[in-house]
Each structure stands twice: as C-alpha cells, then as structure tokens.
Motif scaffolding. Structure first.
Motif, PDB file in Angstrom:
ATOM      1  N   CYS A  14       0.830  -1.194   0.000  1.00 52.57           N
ATOM      2  CA  CYS A  14       0.000   0.000   0.000  1.00 52.57           C
ATOM      3  C   CYS A  14       0.865   1.244   0.000  1.00 52.57           C
ATOM      4  N   CYS A  15       0.239   2.399   0.107  1.00 55.29           N
ATOM      5  CA  CYS A  15       0.983   3.652   0.077  1.00 55.29           C
ATOM      6  C   CYS A  15       1.865   3.822   1.302  1.00 55.29           C
ATOM      7  N   THR A  16       1.715   2.975   2.310  1.00 51.16           N
ATOM      8  CA  THR A  16       2.610   3.037   3.449  1.00 51.16           C
ATOM      9  C   THR A  16       3.944   2.417   3.113  1.00 51.16           C
ATOM     10  N   GLY A  17       4.023   1.706   1.982  1.00 51.30           N
ATOM     11  CA  GLY A  17       5.288   1.179   1.507  1.00 51.30           C
ATOM     12  C   GLY A  17       5.706  -0.142   2.117  1.00 51.30           C
ATOM     13  N   PHE A  18       4.851  -0.776   2.892  1.00 48.90           N
ATOM     14  CA  PHE A  18       5.216  -2.085   3.399  1.00 48.90           C
ATOM     15  C   PHE A  18       4.115  -3.070   3.070  1.00 48.90           C
ATOM     16  N   THR A  19       4.410  -4.347   3.132  1.00 47.53           N
ATOM     17  CA  THR A  19       3.457  -5.376   2.769  1.00 47.53           C
ATOM     18  C   THR A  19       2.518  -5.631   3.928  1.00 47.53           C
ATOM     19  N   CYS A  20       1.243  -5.603   3.628  1.00 48.83           N
ATOM     20  CA  CYS A  20       0.220  -5.830   4.634  1.00 48.83           C
ATOM     21  C   CYS A  20      -0.486  -7.141   4.304  1.00 48.83           C
ATOM     22  N   PHE A  21      -0.776  -7.937   5.293  1.00 44.12           N
ATOM     23  CA  PHE A  21      -1.517  -9.163   5.086  1.00 44.12           C
ATOM     24  C   PHE A  21      -2.891  -8.961   5.704  1.00 44.12           C
ATOM     25  N   THR A  22      -3.909  -8.978   4.857  1.00 44.55           N
ATOM     26  CA  THR A  22      -5.230  -8.599   5.322  1.00 44.55           C
ATOM     27  C   THR A  22      -5.910  -9.666   6.157  1.00 44.55           C
ATOM     28  N   GLY A  23      -5.395 -10.875   6.201  1.00 41.88           N
ATOM     29  CA  GLY A  23      -6.066 -11.929   6.947  1.00 41.88           C
ATOM     30  C   GLY A  23      -5.517 -12.147   8.339  1.00 41.88           C
ATOM     31  N   PHE A  24      -4.516 -11.418   8.740  1.00 41.08           N
ATOM     32  CA  PHE A  24      -3.894 -11.633  10.024  1.00 41.08           C
ATOM     33  C   PHE A  24      -4.353 -10.572  11.009  1.00 41.08           C
ATOM     34  N   PRO A  31      -9.242  -3.805  16.085  1.00 41.34           N
ATOM     35  CA  PRO A  31      -9.692  -4.592  14.944  1.00 41.34           C
ATOM     36  C   PRO A  31      -8.863  -4.272  13.701  1.00 41.34           C
ATOM     37  N   MET A  32      -8.746  -5.235  12.830  1.00 40.45           N
ATOM     38  CA  MET A  32      -7.974  -5.079  11.604  1.00 40.45           C
ATOM     39  C   MET A  32      -8.711  -4.141  10.654  1.00 40.45           C
ATOM     40  N   ALA A  33      -8.071  -3.087  10.255  1.00 36.04           N
ATOM     41  CA  ALA A  33      -8.646  -2.166   9.281  1.00 36.04           C
ATOM     42  C   ALA A  33      -8.494  -2.762   7.893  1.00 36.04           C
ATOM     43  N   THR A  34      -9.395  -2.414   7.038  1.00 29.99           N
ATOM     44  CA  THR A  34      -9.223  -2.857   5.659  1.00 29.99           C
ATOM     45  C   THR A  34      -8.068  -2.085   5.049  1.00 29.99           C
ATOM     46  N   GLN A  35      -7.530  -2.625   3.999  1.00 34.28           N
ATOM     47  CA  GLN A  35      -6.432  -1.954   3.323  1.00 34.28           C
ATOM     48  C   GLN A  35      -6.860  -0.568   2.860  1.00 34.28           C
ATOM     49  N   GLU A  36      -8.085  -0.468   2.390  1.00 36.16           N
ATOM     50  CA  GLU A  36      -8.582   0.828   1.926  1.00 36.16           C
ATOM     51  C   GLU A  36      -8.660   1.833   3.069  1.00 36.16           C
ATOM     52  N   GLN A  37      -9.093   1.366   4.259  1.00 39.80           N
ATOM     53  CA  GLN A  37      -9.161   2.260   5.418  1.00 39.80           C
ATOM     54  C   GLN A  37      -7.765   2.715   5.834  1.00 39.80           C
ATOM     55  N   GLU A  38      -6.811   1.787   5.820  1.00 34.09           N
ATOM     56  CA  GLU A  38      -5.436   2.141   6.187  1.00 34.09           C
ATOM     57  C   GLU A  38      -4.846   3.127   5.192  1.00 34.09           C
ATOM     58  N   ASP A  39      -5.026   2.842   3.909  1.00 31.35           N
ATOM     59  CA  ASP A  39      -4.522   3.756   2.878  1.00 31.35           C
ATOM     60  C   ASP A  39      -5.145   5.139   3.042  1.00 31.35           C
ATOM     61  N   ALA A  40      -6.454   5.170   3.313  1.00 30.00           N
ATOM     62  CA  ALA A  40      -7.138   6.451   3.475  1.00 30.00           C
ATOM     63  C   ALA A  40      -6.603   7.199   4.699  1.00 30.00           C
ATOM     64  N   ALA A  41      -6.327   6.493   5.791  1.00 34.13           N
ATOM     65  CA  ALA A  41      -5.805   7.132   6.995  1.00 34.13           C
ATOM     66  C   ALA A  41      -4.401   7.693   6.758  1.00 34.13           C
ATOM     67  N   VAL A  42      -3.567   6.935   6.061  1.00 34.87           N
ATOM     68  CA  VAL A  42      -2.212   7.413   5.754  1.00 34.87           C
ATOM     69  C   VAL A  42      -2.284   8.610   4.812  1.00 34.87           C
ATOM     70  N   PHE A  62       3.771   8.082   1.469  1.00 33.51           N
ATOM     71  CA  PHE A  62       4.490   8.127   2.735  1.00 33.51           C
ATOM     72  C   PHE A  62       5.838   7.409   2.626  1.00 33.51           C
ATOM     73  N   SER A  63       5.846   6.259   1.991  1.00 38.43           N
ATOM     74  CA  SER A  63       7.099   5.500   1.869  1.00 38.43           C
ATOM     75  C   SER A  63       8.165   6.299   1.128  1.00 38.43           C
ATOM     76  N   ALA A  64       7.754   7.185   0.221  1.00 37.46           N
ATOM     77  CA  ALA A  64       8.713   8.015  -0.510  1.00 37.46           C
ATOM     78  C   ALA A  64       9.436   8.984   0.426  1.00 37.46           C
ATOM     79  N   LEU A  65       8.762   9.437   1.480  1.00 41.81           N
ATOM     80  CA  LEU A  65       9.425  10.311   2.452  1.00 41.81           C
ATOM     81  C   LEU A  65      10.536   9.565   3.187  1.00 41.81           C
ATOM     82  N   LEU A  66      10.249   8.351   3.611  1.00 39.14           N
ATOM     83  CA  LEU A  66      11.288   7.551   4.270  1.00 39.14           C
ATOM     84  C   LEU A  66      12.424   7.244   3.310  1.00 39.14           C
ATOM     85  N   ASP A  67      12.092   6.940   2.066  1.00 40.21           N
ATOM     86  CA  ASP A  67      13.131   6.660   1.076  1.00 40.21           C
ATOM     87  C   ASP A  67      13.993   7.896   0.819  1.00 40.21           C
TER      88      ASP A  67
END
Length: 179
Positions: A14-24, A31-42, A62-67
């Motif tokens: 996602c735009c956070t730049g790391f791999t997210c596993f939606t089933g864990f 509670p586990m946020a959906t990928q869309e919710q996480e992307d929207a929050a970031v 966001f990951s581009a800032l860290l890079d």
C-alpha cells in the motif's frame, strides 16, 4: 498454503510502503482495518501535514518520504559535497516526516519506527551537533556533516570550505574536508 488463492490472506503493498496481510490479526488489540481504510488514513495524514505532493504537484506516498530521508542520510555518510544552503534544503524530508508522523495510524508508526530510528541514528553518527544547541525538537536542523567535500576548482585554506564559510563558529576538528 497458497496465499495467492486465498484473497483473505493476500499480501498487498500500500501507500505506506510495506506489505500488509489482510487476513492476520493485529497485535495491539484493535480490529484489523481494511487496506482501503489504512490507505485512506495514511493519505489523510499526508494531506493534513501538507506532505501529499512533490514540488510540481505529483502525488507523494508516505514511503517516498522515508526513502528520501534514507537517500539523504546515505549522501551525508559518504561525504556532503554541496553548500550549507543545499544541505538545509536537502534535509526537508526529515522535517516533513516529523509533521506527518504523529498523524499516522499508531500501527503504521509502530511498523516504521525501527526504520526511522535507524536512519536517525545513522544521520546523528554522520553529523555533528551545532555548538550550543541540543535537545531541540527538530534536532536534525541543528547538525552538520562530519565529512565535507569541496567542488573541483574550489580553493581550500583549512577552515570551512566554500559554501560553509557563513557558519557562525570555526570549523570543528571533527569535521573532515575531502579535497
């Protein structure tokens, strides 16, 4: 188990730049946020910090800032060959990270904290604290490279190299200049 055949376990980048596993499940009890919710929050954090666009208007993740911070740290470690004004400009990404960081979802901060800490530690090791400063909230603004290069053709007299002469104190012995 074939992760690719199970959409609940599919890995997403996602735009956070790391791999997210939606089933864990998360380990923070939330509670586990959906990928869309996480992307929207970031993205909302990036927008709120006025950090969602590069100069020129292109979207910035966001990951581009860290890079970008990682790139600047590596450049300072190798020896900084530009002037003080360029150095001040080049570390803008760390200031932007500082604006975005508190606005990010806690689990995103937690997942990225070790990388930020590692980069900050490397920057501290490759720089020297400005005399008489310390403990500043934006500490990176009050540091300068330990290793400075001079541009071909510039003369060097043993003090600050050209582009750094406006420093309000003599060049510390801990600063090496590569001729």
């Amino acid at each position: 188990m074939d992760v690719g055949s199970n959409p609940a376990l599919a890995a997403l980048t996602c735009c956070t730049g790391f791999t997210c596993f939606t089933g864990f499940g998360r380990t923070d009890g939330m509670p586990m946020a959906t990928q869309e919710q996480e992307d929207a929050a970031v993205h909302a954090a990036m927008v709120a910090a006025d950090a969602d666009r590069w100069d020129g208007g292109q979207p910035r993740a966001f990951s581009a800032l860290l890079d970008c911070w990682a790139h600047q740290v590596a450049g300072v470690e190798e020896g900084y060959a530009w002037c003080l004004a360029d150095f001040d400009y080049d570390i803008w990404c760390r200031t932007t990270l500082a604006r975005v960081w508190p606005l990010l979802p806690p689990h995103v901060r937690s997942a990225r904290q070790s990388r930020l800490d590692e980069l900050d530690g490397r920057f501290r090791a490759a720089t020297i604290e400005w005399p008489g400063r310390g403990g500043e909230e934006q500490w990176w603004l009050w540091r300068f490279p330990r290793l400075l290069g001079i541009e071909p053709g510039d003369s060097y007299d043993g003090g600050w190299p050209a582009g750094w002469v406006r420093m309000p104190f003599p060049k510390p012995d801990a600063v090496r200049v590569i001729v």
